[in-house]
Design a protein around this motif. Sequence first.
Motif, PDB file in Angstrom:
ATOM      1  N   ALA A  40       0.822  -1.213   0.000  1.00  0.00           N
ATOM      2  CA  ALA A  40       0.000   0.000   0.000  1.00  0.00           C
ATOM      3  C   ALA A  40       0.851   1.255   0.000  1.00  0.00           C
ATOM      4  O   ALA A  40       0.364   2.347  -0.320  1.00  0.00           O
ATOM      5  CB  ALA A  40      -0.935  -0.007   1.209  1.00  0.00           C
ATOM      6  N   HIS A  41       2.128   1.152   0.378  1.00  0.00           N
ATOM      7  CA  HIS A  41       3.031   2.295   0.389  1.00  0.00           C
ATOM      8  C   HIS A  41       3.930   2.302  -0.851  1.00  0.00           C
ATOM      9  O   HIS A  41       5.003   2.908  -0.846  1.00  0.00           O
ATOM     10  CB  HIS A  41       3.909   2.276   1.660  1.00  0.00           C
ATOM     11  N   GLY A  42       3.498   1.650  -1.898  1.00  0.00           N
ATOM     12  CA  GLY A  42       4.341   1.530  -3.085  1.00  0.00           C
ATOM     13  C   GLY A  42       4.639   2.861  -3.753  1.00  0.00           C
ATOM     14  O   GLY A  42       5.703   3.050  -4.343  1.00  0.00           O
ATOM     15  N   ASP A  43       3.696   3.831  -3.648  1.00  0.00           N
ATOM     16  CA  ASP A  43       3.889   5.124  -4.304  1.00  0.00           C
ATOM     17  C   ASP A  43       4.567   6.136  -3.394  1.00  0.00           C
ATOM     18  O   ASP A  43       4.746   7.292  -3.781  1.00  0.00           O
ATOM     19  CB  ASP A  43       2.533   5.683  -4.756  1.00  0.00           C
ATOM     20  N   THR A  44       4.905   5.740  -2.182  1.00  0.00           N
ATOM     21  CA  THR A  44       5.513   6.665  -1.228  1.00  0.00           C
ATOM     22  C   THR A  44       7.016   6.670  -1.403  1.00  0.00           C
ATOM     23  O   THR A  44       7.633   5.627  -1.664  1.00  0.00           O
ATOM     24  CB  THR A  44       5.162   6.238   0.222  1.00  0.00           C
ATOM     25  N   ALA A  45       7.592   7.851  -1.202  1.00  0.00           N
ATOM     26  CA  ALA A  45       9.047   7.972  -1.307  1.00  0.00           C
ATOM     27  C   ALA A  45       9.675   7.421  -0.041  1.00  0.00           C
ATOM     28  O   ALA A  45       9.978   8.150   0.908  1.00  0.00           O
ATOM     29  CB  ALA A  45       9.442   9.434  -1.525  1.00  0.00           C
TER      30      ALA A  45
END
Length: 763
Positions: free
Chosen positions: A636-641
Amino acid sequence: MQSSIRVLYVGGDENSVAALERDGIDVDAVSENAAVETGGEADCVVCAQDLGEMNCLSLVETLGCQYPDLPVILFPADGDETLASEAITAGAAEYVLRNGPDAEDRLAKRIRSVTGAPGDPATRPLGTGSIGDTDGGSDGHEKTLAELHAATRDLMAGESRTEICDIAVQAAKDVLGLSLTSVFLYDEETERLEPVASTQETRDLFGDIPDFGPDESIVWSAFETGKLVYYPDIREADHVYNPDTEVRTELQIPLGSHGVLVTSSTERREFADHDIDFAQLFAANVEVALERAQRVELLRERERELERYEQIFETVQDRVCVLDETGAFLLVNDPFLAMVGYGRADLLGAHVSTVITDTDDERALLRGDRTGTVVETDVTTADGERIPVEIDSAILSRPDTELHGVVGVVRDISDRRRVRAELEQERDRLSALFENIPDAVVRTSFEGGEPLVRDVNRAFEDAFGYDAEEIAGEPLNDFVVPPDERRNAADLDERVVTDGRVKAEIRRQTEDGIRHFLFRGVPIDRSDESDEYEGYGIYTDITDRKTRERRRKVLNRVLRHNMRNEMNVISGYAELVDPDADADYIESAATAIEQTANEVADLSNKIREIERTLDRDDDDRYPVDVVALVDRVVAAHGDTAVDLSTDLPDRLTVEADDGLGRALEHVLDNAVEHTDRAVPSVRVTGRRVDDWVEIEIRDDGPGIPETEREVLTGNREITQLDHGSGLGLWLVNWIVTSLGGEVRFDDNDPRGSVVTLRLQAAD
């Protein structure tokens, strides 16, 4: 050889009959009845000891009554001095023992003697007189027997052993012509033969008569063996007490267990057989008289003892009764009669079942022992009332007293039984309370300062997951105290032993994980003289209450703090809005007010989410694969830096619910949101440790302040000065705690934080 002597032999054997016939005596072997019928035709009757319908003494008496002039000789095979005395008393003319190879020869001589037939009586004098100094033949023997009968009557009239011995030595001198005669009696205290009586001639000759101990004299040997000893010349004997004695001939006749009769002569003489028999007969009478005196003395002592016993019995204040071997009342005192309501005449001789109707208790009372038996039963009074009693009884079985049976001290235990019933009811109530109280309860005893389990109730078994039998006798702390609470638990145990009653809030390991309890220690019994302690530990689960308290404090703090701050922002911007202000400025202020209002709304929504999460039902738990759950949260945090990595086994299963996913999300969100790095680094690892699963989330951010950690873990009270990092970590802590787990906060190396979620494994 022809003889005119006709003898009726009753109970004789063929050998004896043949021997007498060879000696010239005409013998007819007859029955006792035939002897009675034809005794008038005989010169003498010889009676053996073993007869049929009539015993030998009865036959002697019957023949004496029917034929007064008919001499009867008793010829027993295994007689003793008592039988000899009884035979002479019954009227026998002679008493001859049927022992030894010369028994029939001695019998033949007695027959000739009592019938006056020609023979060789070989009567010789002894001492200064002689048994044989009679008119001779039957008349002389009959005279001696008559005098012995008279002497026997005098002996039997003696009231003490000393008096009997004085009569004996005088009769030996007067009747048997034995002037040098003494009687020695055994003294149990000194264990010696003491001289009790002697003729004057004996005292004149010897002066002080010595006493004899074991192996000191031939007199002691006669006493010890119980056999008559005849010394024609005592100088030829071994172990003579005085080798220079003037005595030459001596006859020593044992008096059973009483002592020895000794008669002597200063000249060397020989006893005829009938002389020895007369002396034995006389000694037998002396022994019987001594036995009688001893019995009389014992009887008198018993009577005195009985009188003392009855006096004590009647004066004792306790209720006392005495039963015989059959259970009949022998004695009852007044207090006992007052209890049962019977008269003395009603109970004496009556069976104990008159007042004790329980047959088992009755048997237990009668089969007691010497050391005492306590029987608890009921006595039934004359009015039918049942009184609970305790009977402390002991066996009476002394051989020297007429009191045989059981003596019992009876105590009314009505008060005790009532108190016991009340205590039993109280115990039942406590037992029911112990088993049914909803709180977990353990009964412990302390050994070496450590509580050992004695019993637990069902609520304890349900809460902590251990059966009573499983942990009975084991140290309690080994099963319920978490590792990080060992020191606190030891301090609590010390307080329990020292203070007795203790109340404290504690954390304990349960079947559902770590939970909070209100602990109360209640002592069962405390003795000032003993260091031992036993008591109850009551565990009231306050986990939900603690959670609600902390939730309320957190939410109140957050609401007050954040709402106040946000409202201050709104108020400040509102004050800056001036109708004359620049339009752009007004728009900027309005935007700030709107944004702040939205944040307040978001805060409200987050609080509602927290409440929904924490209000979920424990029954919704199911096995959750932590590895799969972490993978979903990380994805779910794949798009987070963020530099996000994991180190997990193939599968880790815990007992949890949907809240665990939200807890993991908040931990990751907290690591990302509060970082001071352009690209934060977060690593998630998992492992199985015994019955637990540990999930670690490591970041390289600024870390969680120590004060915030203490508030989160409950080691620091929440105050208005404590400003946390928001509600996320609070929610994590509450979710994990509600699942029976715990959250730890540590520093990462070289920087950052380590948040560990510790949950119970599902398998």
